[in-house]
Design a protein around this motif. Sequence first.
Motif: not given
Length: 302
Positions: A105-108, A118-119, A123-125, A283-294
Amino acid sequence: MNFIVAALGVLGVASSGPLIAGTLGATSVTALAIAFWRNAIAAVVMASPVLVREPRQFRKITRKEFTWSAVAAVALAFHFACFITALQLTSVAAATALVCLQSAWIAVFQLLRGTKHRWPVLVGLGIALGGVAAITGFDMGSSPKALLGDILALAGGALAGLYTLAGGKARQSMGIGTYTTLCYGICAAIVAVLALTGSQPLVGFDAGGWLGIVAITVCAQLVGHTAFNHLLATMSPLLVSMIILLEIPGAALLAAVFLHETLPAGTYAGLALILVGLAVVVAGQRRGKDDVEGKIAELGTD
């Protein structure tokens, strides 16, 4: 040492669903009572060290921090209401797997905000969505009650994702003790209002009911979440997120052993698809900003 802590963390969060289902089924405790007491007790526990060491932190809370904490608390309150009610309607394994879709849901939500993933995330979704279709399809054929439970669990996962993003905003400038005290405290107050409105008692339970509430709070809220908070200091958030996914098979196994829960083969296939899909998303989520938010809700909410 990290292996032991990780094992305790997985066991703690995986026990949430079976413990809640067992308590609801064997005692007079209500769904909202469980949500209220686990948050109220956790708020007191998390507040104690802050009050002893840095009591001024609570006076330094800004309007922005309070607003984001309140948004997170509202999402968390309705997340618990949906998830715990779902456990009364569908299987523990299905409810746990569907509510654990918070990472998806976070990715959505991020896609809707214009984030380009990233692709592998897409695919994971898709894989996870296939798992959802499998579980809800089998439950649709078994009973409308189970399907309603699946829908509530899905809603609980979406609310957990919102809780994650709002909590990440608050945690950019707040300490973990201050944030969790405020968030859990507001959440408990909201749940209390919901319980009073719905005529669900918060007290007056037998000894078995109170024992269940304490067990849920200690195992899931304190041991499980505390273990993963500790691991975040020594492991990468990505690795911790992957470890937390073991909650899905862990909850299914505990429900099978202690609640004698059996499921159709297709439902187990759906659980496996969700687990694989979420692993690919994480595994496919970007590091950095996404890690901070999540980072907050990588610890889970159940």
